[in-house]
Write an enzyme that holds these catalytic residues in place. Structure first.
Site, PDB file in Angstrom:
ATOM      1  N   HIS A 175       0.851  -1.184   0.000  1.00 31.57           N
ATOM      2  CA  HIS A 175       0.000   0.000   0.000  1.00 31.57           C
ATOM      3  C   HIS A 175       0.887   1.235   0.000  1.00 31.57           C
ATOM      4  O   HIS A 175       1.971   1.234   0.590  1.00 31.57           O
ATOM      5  CB  HIS A 175      -0.921   0.001   1.231  1.00 31.57           C
ATOM      6  CG  HIS A 175      -2.016   1.021   1.153  1.00 31.57           C
ATOM      7  ND1 HIS A 175      -1.842   2.336   1.553  1.00 31.57           N
ATOM      8  CD2 HIS A 175      -3.295   0.924   0.714  1.00 31.57           C
ATOM      9  CE1 HIS A 175      -2.983   2.992   1.361  1.00 31.57           C
ATOM     10  NE2 HIS A 175      -3.874   2.170   0.851  1.00 31.57           N
ATOM     11  N   GLU A 188      -7.700  -4.761  -0.662  1.00 31.25           N
ATOM     12  CA  GLU A 188      -8.187  -5.414  -1.868  1.00 31.25           C
ATOM     13  C   GLU A 188      -8.265  -6.928  -1.730  1.00 31.25           C
ATOM     14  O   GLU A 188      -9.124  -7.574  -2.328  1.00 31.25           O
ATOM     15  CB  GLU A 188      -7.285  -5.062  -3.058  1.00 31.25           C
ATOM     16  CG  GLU A 188      -7.328  -3.596  -3.455  1.00 31.25           C
ATOM     17  CD  GLU A 188      -6.263  -3.242  -4.460  1.00 31.25           C
ATOM     18  OE1 GLU A 188      -5.389  -4.099  -4.733  1.00 31.25           O
ATOM     19  OE2 GLU A 188      -6.278  -2.119  -4.969  1.00 31.25           O
TER      20      GLU A 188
END
Length: 360
Positions: free
Chosen positions: A243, A302
């Site tokens: 991320h 995700e």
């Protein structure tokens, strides 16, 4: 110059704080852990909108009424629009909404993805779109409009948890796009359309679907380590890991993993599918740490988003649209905050092109 505006502070906000170093997300003074434990999406919407709109009455009822209002726009869903990818069809229908800046405009924009995505999926499958039931909670009605059947309590709670988890997340690309447009004093629909266009990119919200492609390719828990090793050897990216902000595990991943386990306990997800995901996650984290020890590559939102939305019956092509169902509340709150407290966003650039030739 900081490429990608890395570490550039572009706004002051009361809405959310993403603590990447410690892996914490705070929304209006409430930690994500507490939000998912105690709040519905309607609650979080009220939290985000407080101070930016004159809130009165019950948010669930107002949002249900807004769902009914936006359903009328499906009359414009001709075959060419239905044939588009779901997120593009949704964007076209969203553009029909009035570009206002009041609470009614905001609620209709929040309602729109929850109405349009299920309807477009049904129309694409040759089925009739189902009208909203304003008496139902937002998540439950979304699933009912998708499948034609009332969801179980566990299914509705799982989607509600997802919407809460993704409702706001600092100054991400789509939220920044919303604030840029809002800074021009354009209406909320314009801000939401800009945000949605940013969200659909694969480097932002357009990536959950490929997580399932990765799981399909890994095939089984036993084969997962070898498959991951081969992917890394080829230089391929593992979807659902790493991320831009978090230096540790994304806290939203843990919230969604817990929701998935509750679904599994209720028999609403294939246990083998969940076991495969956990095996892929374990193997991926171990090999990423060994191969790239200097890079913080942990599980992100995700990864378990893909499993959860699949279990709830959404096809992969619709995942970005479902992401928008949750994030639209944050986009609107940020747009209002920018319009009320910020300036026109107009950064500078360094020109590095050629200079005109001097006359001889």
């Amino acid at each position: 110059m900081n490429a990608g505006l890395e570490d550039v502070v572009a706004a002051q906000t009361v809405l959310s704080d993403v603590d990447g170093k410690n892996g914490r997300l705070i929304v209006r003074g409430v930690s994500l852990d507490d939000l998912v434990a105690t709040s519905t999406y309607e609650d979080v919407l009220g939290l985000l909108f407080d101070g930016f709109f004159p809130l009165s009455g019950a948010m669930p009822g107002a949002l249900g009424t807004a769902r009914l209002a936006v359903f009328e726009h499906l009359a414009a869903a001709d075959p060419a629009l239905v044939a588009l990818p779901p997120v593009d069809g949704m964007r076209a229908l969203l553009a029909r909404l009035a570009d206002g800046d009041d609470l009614q405009s905001a609620l209709r924009l929040v309602a729109a993805p929850a109405v349009f995505i299920p309807a477009l999926l049904r129309l694409k499958a040759g089925q009739a779109a189902l009208a909203p039931d304003p008496s139902l909670p937002h998540a439950a009605d979304t699933l009912r409009m998708l499948t034609g059947a009332m969801p179980t309590q566990q299914q509705a709670a799982a989607l509600d948890c997802y919407l809460v988890t993704v409702a706001d997340h600092g100054l991400n690309a789509s939220t920044f796009a919303a604030r840029v447009v809002a800074s021009t004093r354009a209406g909320l629909t314009s801000s939401v359309l800009a945000a949605l266009s940013a969200l659909k990119g694969p480097l932002h919200g357009g990536a959950p679907g490929p997580v399932l492609d990765m799981l399909d390719a890994a095939a089984s828990p036993e084969q997962a380590p070898a498959w991951i090793a081969a992917e890394l050897a080829r230089g391929h990216r593992l979807m659902g890991f790493g991320h831009r902000v978090y230096r540790v595990r994304d806290p939203r991943a843990d919230a969604l993993k817990a929701a998935l386990r509750r679904l599994a306990s209720a028999g609403a997800i294939d246990p083998a599918r969940l076991a495969l995901a956990e095996a892929v996650e374990t193997a991926a984290l171990a090999q990423l740490k060994a191969k790239k020890p200097d890079r913080p590559l942990d599980t992100n939102v995700e990864f378990y988003t893909a499993l959860l939305l699949e279990a709830l019956g959404f096809p992969r092509a619709a995942f970005t649209g479902v992401f928008a169902m949750g994030r639209v509340g944050g986009w609107i709150a940020h747009a209002r905050e920018q319009a009320e407290t910020g300036k026109l966003i107009r950064p500078s650039s360094d020109y590095v092109g050629p200079q005109p030739q001097a006359a001889a």
